[in-house]
Structure formats: structure tokens, C-alpha cells
Design a protein around this motif. Structure first.
Motif, PDB file in Angstrom:
ATOM      1  N   CYS A  62      46.294  31.355  36.874  1.00 28.66           N
ATOM      2  CA  CYS A  62      46.640  32.535  37.976  1.00 28.66           C
ATOM      3  C   CYS A  62      45.791  32.250  39.223  1.00 28.66           C
ATOM      4  O   CYS A  62      46.570  32.668  40.720  1.00 28.66           O
ATOM      5  CB  CYS A  62      46.506  34.223  37.604  1.00 28.66           C
ATOM      6  SG  CYS A  62      46.968  34.771  36.239  1.00 28.66           S
ATOM      7  N   GLU A  63      44.605  32.123  38.798  1.00 28.50           N
ATOM      8  CA  GLU A  63      43.860  31.418  40.611  1.00 28.50           C
ATOM      9  C   GLU A  63      44.104  30.487  41.096  1.00 28.50           C
ATOM     10  O   GLU A  63      44.443  30.387  42.682  1.00 28.50           O
ATOM     11  CB  GLU A  63      42.241  31.385  39.890  1.00 28.50           C
ATOM     12  CG  GLU A  63      41.341  32.329  39.157  1.00 28.50           C
ATOM     13  CD  GLU A  63      41.712  33.704  40.786  1.00 28.50           C
ATOM     14  OE1 GLU A  63      41.338  32.891  42.281  1.00 28.50           O
ATOM     15  OE2 GLU A  63      41.069  34.376  40.834  1.00 28.50           O
ATOM     16  N   GLU A  64      44.405  29.282  40.140  1.00 29.27           N
ATOM     17  CA  GLU A  64      45.125  27.556  40.773  1.00 29.27           C
ATOM     18  C   GLU A  64      46.193  27.989  41.214  1.00 29.27           C
ATOM     19  O   GLU A  64      46.986  27.110  42.055  1.00 29.27           O
ATOM     20  CB  GLU A  64      44.788  26.752  39.218  1.00 29.27           C
ATOM     21  CG  GLU A  64      43.128  26.790  39.425  1.00 29.27           C
ATOM     22  CD  GLU A  64      43.748  25.157  38.411  1.00 29.27           C
ATOM     23  OE1 GLU A  64      43.834  24.731  38.461  1.00 29.27           O
ATOM     24  OE2 GLU A  64      41.825  25.381  37.958  1.00 29.27           O
ATOM     25  N   ALA A  67      48.975  32.701  41.003  1.00 27.41           N
ATOM     26  CA  ALA A  67      49.568  33.628  41.556  1.00 27.41           C
ATOM     27  C   ALA A  67      48.591  33.402  42.880  1.00 27.41           C
ATOM     28  O   ALA A  67      47.756  32.556  43.429  1.00 27.41           O
ATOM     29  CB  ALA A  67      48.794  35.348  41.968  1.00 27.41           C
ATOM     30  N   ASN A  68      49.001  33.833  44.037  1.00 28.45           N
ATOM     31  CA  ASN A  68      48.660  33.596  45.501  1.00 28.45           C
ATOM     32  C   ASN A  68      47.704  34.926  45.841  1.00 28.45           C
ATOM     33  O   ASN A  68      48.129  36.056  46.404  1.00 28.45           O
ATOM     34  CB  ASN A  68      49.778  33.440  46.552  1.00 28.45           C
ATOM     35  CG  ASN A  68      48.653  33.209  48.047  1.00 28.45           C
ATOM     36  OD1 ASN A  68      47.520  33.429  48.383  1.00 28.45           O
ATOM     37  ND2 ASN A  68      49.472  33.061  49.193  1.00 28.45           N
ATOM     38  N   THR A  69      46.354  34.557  45.300  1.00 25.75           N
ATOM     39  CA  THR A  69      44.883  35.129  45.788  1.00 25.75           C
ATOM     40  C   THR A  69      45.206  35.963  47.307  1.00 25.75           C
ATOM     41  O   THR A  69      44.259  37.085  47.188  1.00 25.75           O
ATOM     42  CB  THR A  69      43.469  35.096  44.560  1.00 25.75           C
ATOM     43  OG1 THR A  69      43.432  33.761  45.865  1.00 25.75           O
ATOM     44  CG2 THR A  69      44.565  34.808  43.517  1.00 25.75           C
ATOM     45  N   VAL A  70      45.892  35.415  48.134  1.00 25.33           N
ATOM     46  CA  VAL A  70      45.460  36.000  49.414  1.00 25.33           C
ATOM     47  C   VAL A  70      46.486  37.229  49.665  1.00 25.33           C
ATOM     48  O   VAL A  70      45.844  38.527  50.332  1.00 25.33           O
ATOM     49  CB  VAL A  70      45.476  34.898  50.823  1.00 25.33           C
ATOM     50  CG1 VAL A  70      45.531  36.043  51.511  1.00 25.33           C
ATOM     51  CG2 VAL A  70      45.075  33.465  50.594  1.00 25.33           C
ATOM     52  N   GLU A  72      48.167  38.625  46.764  1.00 27.59           N
ATOM     53  CA  GLU A  72      48.508  39.065  45.572  1.00 27.59           C
ATOM     54  C   GLU A  72      47.969  39.235  44.814  1.00 27.59           C
ATOM     55  O   GLU A  72      46.679  38.369  44.218  1.00 27.59           O
ATOM     56  CB  GLU A  72      49.989  38.155  45.016  1.00 27.59           C
ATOM     57  CG  GLU A  72      50.925  37.899  45.654  1.00 27.59           C
ATOM     58  CD  GLU A  72      52.200  36.935  44.302  1.00 27.59           C
ATOM     59  OE1 GLU A  72      52.737  36.538  45.035  1.00 27.59           O
ATOM     60  OE2 GLU A  72      51.424  35.729  44.248  1.00 27.59           O
TER      61      GLU A  72
END
Lengths: 86, 86
Positions: A62-64, A67-70, A72
Motif C-alpha cells: 500500500c505504501e509503495e 495507495a497514494n498516501t498523500v 488516500e
């Protein structure tokens, strides 16, 4: 092991797709709907020794990539039904 | 009332986005993953007198707009937590 990963937009991030759907629902006569938000749901099979290990791997994925953790969030649900059904 | 609607592709329908993600995960070293499928998750608030009524309305919305029932399934989850929290 089956994993379901929900990737919704973070609160506060503008969701134009959701807004469009909300507007379209209104045009179709569904006026009792509000706050439409559209996210992704990713379903996959993962080979891992344990649930903990699978969860760790999936968090990395998910981190990589997933998901776009900015903008999402992500939520991982693991289901070992498939494993026990083997 | 909060509703979560999952809209996955039907079994058997080709999922190029899922295939691309699976391939990308492999490139990143996650080789223990297979069968990646990507669907939508729609979250919304619906104003309805009862859960049954809300489900009926949501089914209509899915049939008319939210899901393309030729290639997609839909699953409706209702959660009245928001209602009781008022």
C-alpha cells in the motif's frame, strides 16, 4: 489468503468523481443522497506464512504502490477462508 | 444513514488494471501475490425512513447508475451508526 484493501480518499480531499455521481443521482430523482465519495477496492490473493506477515507485506504494498498516501488512506482486511477451504 | 457500496468486476471479466497492478507488484519484489482485481467502493449518506427503504433505493441507484451490471456486481452495506450517533 484473500485480502481486501479499501483505498478511500482522505477526508478533506476534493472528490470530483463523487460530486459528479451525486449530481447525476440528483438528476435521476435520488435527492436524499449526500456526501458521495468514491474510492478503490483491491482484492487479491497473497501467499504468506501467517496473517501478521501478510498484513506486513500488504502494508508495504500500500505504501509503495497501491495507495497514494498523500491523498488516500488504506485499510487492509484479511480473510483466511480461502486458506481453510483448501 | 451511511451506505458502503462495493462494485467489483464480475468473475470472468478481464481486469487489465488489476493485471497491471499485479505486474507492478511483481516488479517491486512482491511475487507472492496473484489474482489482483480492482473495483470501486462508493460511500454515501442516504436519508431514508428505514434500512429496508434505504436498501431498496440503493439497489435502484446501483441498477440505474452506480454499477454497469453487464460487467459489474454490486454489494450494499448499510450502517446506521451515523443515525444513532445523532
Amino acid at each position: 489468503m484473500k485480502a481486501i484493501i479499501n483505498v478511500p480518499l482522505k477526508n478533506g480531499v476534493l472528490d470530483p468523481q463523487g460530486k459528479a455521481v451525486e449530481h447525476a443521482l440528483g438528476s435521476l430523482g435520488f435527492n436524499n443522497v449526500s456526501g458521495v465519495r468514491i474510492g478503490k477496492q483491491i482484492v487479491l490473493d497473497i501467499d504468506a506464512a501467517s496473517k501478521d506477515e501478510a498484513r506486513k507485506e500488504l502494508t508495504k504494498m500500500c505504501e509503495e504502490l497501491l495507495a497514494n498516501t498523500v491523498i488516500e488512506d488504506y485499510e487492509i482486511n484479511l480473510n483466511d477462508k480461502c486458506e481453510s477451504a483448501k
